[in-house]
Design a protein around this motif. Structure first.
Motif, PDB file in Angstrom:
ATOM      1  N   MET A   1       0.807  -1.200   0.000  1.00 22.35           N
ATOM      2  CA  MET A   1       0.000   0.000   0.000  1.00 22.35           C
ATOM      3  C   MET A   1       0.846   1.258   0.000  1.00 22.35           C
ATOM      4  O   MET A   1       0.372   2.311  -0.373  1.00 22.35           O
ATOM      5  CB  MET A   1      -1.021  -0.081   1.128  1.00 22.35           C
ATOM      6  N   THR A   2       2.156   1.139   0.339  1.00 23.26           N
ATOM      7  CA  THR A   2       2.940   2.380   0.315  1.00 23.26           C
ATOM      8  C   THR A   2       2.969   2.962  -1.088  1.00 23.26           C
ATOM      9  O   THR A   2       3.036   4.156  -1.264  1.00 23.26           O
ATOM     10  CB  THR A   2       4.422   2.177   0.734  1.00 23.26           C
ATOM     11  N   VAL A   3       2.937   2.081  -2.092  1.00 27.64           N
ATOM     12  CA  VAL A   3       3.004   2.591  -3.459  1.00 27.64           C
ATOM     13  C   VAL A   3       1.771   3.430  -3.791  1.00 27.64           C
ATOM     14  O   VAL A   3       1.809   4.280  -4.660  1.00 27.64           O
ATOM     15  CB  VAL A   3       3.165   1.442  -4.476  1.00 27.64           C
ATOM     16  N   TRP A   8       2.160  11.796   2.131  1.00 32.33           N
ATOM     17  CA  TRP A   8       2.434  11.240   3.462  1.00 32.33           C
ATOM     18  C   TRP A   8       2.245  12.338   4.503  1.00 32.33           C
ATOM     19  O   TRP A   8       2.630  13.487   4.270  1.00 32.33           O
ATOM     20  CB  TRP A   8       3.860  10.693   3.520  1.00 32.33           C
ATOM     21  N   PRO A   9       1.666  12.016   5.654  1.00 31.24           N
ATOM     22  CA  PRO A   9       1.404  13.055   6.652  1.00 31.24           C
ATOM     23  C   PRO A   9       2.665  13.492   7.391  1.00 31.24           C
ATOM     24  O   PRO A   9       3.698  12.829   7.312  1.00 31.24           O
ATOM     25  CB  PRO A   9       0.434  12.365   7.616  1.00 31.24           C
TER      26      PRO A   9
ATOM     27  N   ALA B   9      -0.235  -1.058   8.010  1.00 33.13           N
ATOM     28  CA  ALA B   9       0.902  -0.275   8.500  1.00 33.13           C
ATOM     29  C   ALA B   9       0.773   1.163   8.022  1.00 33.13           C
ATOM     30  O   ALA B   9       0.186   1.422   6.968  1.00 33.13           O
ATOM     31  CB  ALA B   9       2.221  -0.872   7.998  1.00 33.13           C
ATOM     32  N   GLY B  10       1.325   2.068   8.813  1.00 33.17           N
ATOM     33  CA  GLY B  10       1.301   3.480   8.418  1.00 33.17           C
ATOM     34  C   GLY B  10       2.405   4.241   9.121  1.00 33.17           C
ATOM     35  O   GLY B  10       2.926   3.791  10.149  1.00 33.17           O
ATOM     36  N   MET B  11       2.792   5.361   8.563  1.00 33.46           N
ATOM     37  CA  MET B  11       3.797   6.200   9.226  1.00 33.46           C
ATOM     38  C   MET B  11       3.717   7.629   8.707  1.00 33.46           C
ATOM     39  O   MET B  11       3.164   7.891   7.641  1.00 33.46           O
ATOM     40  CB  MET B  11       5.204   5.634   9.027  1.00 33.46           C
ATOM     41  N   THR B  12       4.265   8.532   9.490  1.00 31.95           N
ATOM     42  CA  THR B  12       4.374   9.928   9.054  1.00 31.95           C
ATOM     43  C   THR B  12       5.749  10.119   8.427  1.00 31.95           C
ATOM     44  O   THR B  12       6.618   9.258   8.517  1.00 31.95           O
ATOM     45  CB  THR B  12       4.291  10.894  10.249  1.00 31.95           C
ATOM     46  N   LYS B  13       5.936  11.282   7.812  1.00 30.31           N
ATOM     47  CA  LYS B  13       7.295  11.666   7.437  1.00 30.31           C
ATOM     48  C   LYS B  13       8.126  11.793   8.709  1.00 30.31           C
ATOM     49  O   LYS B  13       7.596  12.156   9.765  1.00 30.31           O
ATOM     50  CB  LYS B  13       7.283  13.021   6.731  1.00 30.31           C
ATOM     51  N   MET B  32      -3.592   5.852   9.239  1.00 29.62           N
ATOM     52  CA  MET B  32      -3.114   5.253   7.991  1.00 29.62           C
ATOM     53  C   MET B  32      -3.047   3.737   8.113  1.00 29.62           C
ATOM     54  O   MET B  32      -3.429   3.006   7.195  1.00 29.62           O
ATOM     55  CB  MET B  32      -1.732   5.809   7.623  1.00 29.62           C
ATOM     56  N   SER B  36      -5.321   1.238   5.890  1.00 27.16           N
ATOM     57  CA  SER B  36      -4.678   0.300   4.973  1.00 27.16           C
ATOM     58  C   SER B  36      -5.184  -1.118   5.199  1.00 27.16           C
ATOM     59  O   SER B  36      -5.104  -1.961   4.312  1.00 27.16           O
ATOM     60  CB  SER B  36      -3.152   0.357   5.126  1.00 27.16           C
ATOM     61  N   PRO B 178       9.690   7.731   0.811  1.00 29.75           N
ATOM     62  CA  PRO B 178       8.947   9.001   0.749  1.00 29.75           C
ATOM     63  C   PRO B 178       8.908   9.756   2.082  1.00 29.75           C
ATOM     64  O   PRO B 178       8.551  10.933   2.092  1.00 29.75           O
ATOM     65  CB  PRO B 178       7.538   8.561   0.329  1.00 29.75           C
ATOM     66  N   CYS B 179       9.268   9.110   3.185  1.00 31.33           N
ATOM     67  CA  CYS B 179       9.204   9.770   4.489  1.00 31.33           C
ATOM     68  C   CYS B 179      10.578  10.171   5.012  1.00 31.33           C
ATOM     69  O   CYS B 179      10.710  10.574   6.169  1.00 31.33           O
ATOM     70  CB  CYS B 179       8.541   8.835   5.501  1.00 31.33           C
ATOM     71  N   TRP B 348       5.763  -4.010   4.170  1.00 32.75           N
ATOM     72  CA  TRP B 348       5.628  -3.566   2.777  1.00 32.75           C
ATOM     73  C   TRP B 348       6.494  -4.390   1.838  1.00 32.75           C
ATOM     74  O   TRP B 348       6.075  -4.750   0.740  1.00 32.75           O
ATOM     75  CB  TRP B 348       5.974  -2.064   2.681  1.00 32.75           C
ATOM     76  N   GLU B 353       5.085  -4.250  -1.824  1.00 33.48           N
ATOM     77  CA  GLU B 353       4.489  -2.915  -1.951  1.00 33.48           C
ATOM     78  C   GLU B 353       5.473  -1.801  -1.633  1.00 33.48           C
ATOM     79  O   GLU B 353       5.059  -0.685  -1.320  1.00 33.48           O
ATOM     80  CB  GLU B 353       3.289  -2.813  -0.996  1.00 33.48           C
ATOM     81  N   ARG B 357      11.794   0.990  -3.345  1.00 34.39           N
ATOM     82  CA  ARG B 357      12.678   0.319  -2.388  1.00 34.39           C
ATOM     83  C   ARG B 357      12.574  -1.201  -2.475  1.00 34.39           C
ATOM     84  O   ARG B 357      13.252  -1.913  -1.742  1.00 34.39           O
ATOM     85  CB  ARG B 357      12.340   0.748  -0.957  1.00 34.39           C
TER      86      ARG B 357
END
Ligand SMILES: [Zn+2]
Lengths: 171, 385
Positions: A1-3, A8-9, B9-13, B32, B36, B178-179, B348, B353, B357
């Motif tokens: 799902m990252t793709v 991103w917050p 899973a989720g994360m901020t920058k 997030m 997901s 991206p973070c 991921w 996903e 990376r």
């Protein structure tokens, strides 16, 4: 799902955002004071430092000579059995040449922290202390060192009663 | 024990200073992770919160402070804390909540906001040193790393150049995250030329202070099969604590990491970790720590991790990709969140996903590890699909 995530917050601030008041902050200075009891084992350790001596505790179970001293052996989980004086000489196990203070302000003269394994304690029983009277480039792991004490009237029963450890000439 | 899956899973920058508060960051990551997995807070039976010292935030009872953002109010909630090991310990706590059969779905949220502490968050670490026998000497956190790194280098004859390769690799990997806070294309010479903080540690050997949060959703098998077509399973967990008399141990080898790893390998039925682990996210707050930890994890012989790195084995397309995320050195180091970020990365990667990376060859099993306190805590999670 990252793709699949496009945005991103989390919003990064720059120091200018703060200086120019674009975001609001509140400041507080925490004031707290503590007085720690040195306890039984370390209490005696400090008293002996004031006398210009290093003392350890021996465990009758595993036969280790423990430094810093403790009243119980954490491995045997039994009381330790006797006090033993150990030497004020030892070996540099590892060291650093540190150019920053705790707040990351740079120091002109580096601090020379080291782990020193002390003669008479069990192998590997080291303490954290500082090196002195040595050029940083000359320090080596395995170097023999001896404690340099404050004068008796300056000592207060603290780890800093040893000013630092210096190389033993010819050691 | 019941099987336990990770389904979201989720994360901020990760940033040097975030506008958001700790609870706001926690909420962003938690939301997030739930989204997901296609779940809502109503589906969550219990919450695990991970966060390192209260001293960073200057807020006492940080777990309670973060709880609203972690979705924990009016639910069973626990905050675990094992220093830098927290980020990988929290999913272990999530695992035993579910494995015990007591809860079906658990939300695990890790947050750190180090920027609040002035003049520098390093100040918050002074109190980890013994207050009677060490603190009067004027220590700072860098000391223990510098002393450990020097011991490690001396015992094995490893050079700073060899160690700097880790920083080069991880900061480069982070360019694809991206973070990330510190993704960069650097050379070994750049690392060696950065200012000396506490020899042998230079500035670019060290991960930054960061703000950020990460979260995962863990659940029982029957829930996982209903909500996810690609669950990732917890195959092994391990944790271990060594003595706080850190000057009484030989710092060249992290025994506590080995014991934590052995516990996790045994649970996962892994006999030959070097063949059976396909991707590794060891804790890398300093570049030498990645090498130190690979050895403790038994993924190479003692003193050989630098060789693996120099040979390219640990590159993203190497035989044993290490920190394909970019690690703490590249993505950033909001302590507890950084550890959980590594578990997110495995999730991921194992689901294919991870975008740019993505490790080639569809890895089947990965290991995340964190480390903390006075260099004495090891925490390990093995995930597989
Ligand atoms: Zn004993």
């Amino acid at each position: 799902m990252t793709v699949k995530i496009k945005e991103w917050p989390g919003t990064a601030l720059s120091s200018r955002d703060i200086e120019e008041g674009r975001v609001l902050t509140v400041r507080h200075k925490l004031r707290a004071e503590y007085e720690w009891d040195a306890g039984v084992a370390i209490g005696r350790y400090l008293r002996e430092l004031k006398n210009g001596r290093l003392i350890a505790r021996r465990c009758g179970g595993c036969e280790r000579t423990l430094l810093p001293p403790r009243m119980f052996c954490e491995e045997c989980f039994t009381p330790t059995s006797e006090w033993v004086y150990v030497g004020a000489t030892g070996t540099v196990n590892t060291f650093s040449i540190c150019y920053v203070r705790w707040d990351v302000v740079r120091l002109k003269e580096p601090l020379l922290p080291a782990v020193i394994t002390v003669d008479g304690a069990s192998p590997g029983m080291g303490i954290l202390h500082l090196l002195g009277e040595v050029r940083p480039d000359d320090i080596r792991v395995g170097m023999r060192v001896q404690a340099v004490w404050k004068s008796p009237d300056e000592r207060e029963g603290a780890i800093t009663d040893i000013k630092y450890w210096k190389p033993i000439q010819g050691g | 024990m019941a099987k336990v899956a990770v389904v979201g899973a989720g994360m901020t920058k990760f940033v040097r200073r975030a506008q958001e508060t700790g609870p706001e960051l926690s909420w962003q990551a938690a939301k997030m992770a739930l989204d997901s997995a296609g779940l809502t807070l109503k589906d969550v039976d219990a919450v695990v919160i991970g966060s390192a010292p209260d001293a960073f935030d200057g807020v006492h009872m940080k777990g309670e402070y973060l709880a609203e953002g972690a979705g924990a109010w009016r639910k069973p909630c626990i905050r675990g804390f094992v220093g830098g090991g927290t980020g990988v310990f929290s999913p272990i706590q999530g695992w035993y909540h579910v494995a015990s059969g007591q809860f079906d779905t658990v939300l695990v949220v890790c947050e750190e906001k180090m920027s609040s502490c002035h003049p520098h968050p390093q100040g918050a670490f002074i109190t980890i040193f013994d207050h009677i026998t060490e603190r009067p000497l004027g220590p700072n956190l860098l000391w223990i790393f510098a002393l450990e790194m020097n011991r490690y280098m001396t015992v094995h004859g490893i050079t700073k150049e060899e160690i700097a390769l880790v920083a080069v690799k991880n900061k480069k990997n982070a360019l694809d995250h991206p973070c990330s806070q510190l993704g960069a294309e650097l050379t070994v010479q750049d690392i060696l030329d950065s200012e000396v903080l506490a020899w042998p540690v230079n500035r670019l050997d060290v991960s930054p202070a960061s703000d950020g949060a990460a979260a995962i959703v863990m659940c029982a098998e029957h829930v996982a099969k209903r909500v996810s077509d690609k669950p990732v399973w917890v195959e092994g967990v391990g944790w271990h604590l060594d003595t706080a008399y850190w000057t009484n141990r030989d710092l060249y080898y992290p025994r506590y990491v080995e014991y934590a790893a052995r516990m996790a390998y045994e649970m996962a039925g892994i006999k030959e970790p070097r063949k059976e682990i396909h991707i590794v996210e060891p804790y890398d707050p300093f570049d030498y720590k990645e090498l130190h930890h690979l050895e403790g994890l038994l993924l190479c012989d003692r003193g050989q991790a630098a060789r693996l790195t120099a040979d390219g084995v640990t590159q993203r397309d190497g035989d044993l990709p290490v920190c394909p995320s970019g690690g703490l050195l590249g993505v950033g180091n909001p302590i507890a969140a950084a550890g959980l970020m590594k578990v997110c990365e495995l999730f991921w990667q194992l689901r294919g996903e991870a975008g740019k990376r993505q490790v080639p060859g569809t890895p089947r099993r990965g290991l995340a590890q964190a480390w903390g306190d006075l260099m004495q805590v090891g925490t390990v999670v093995i995930l597989g699909r």
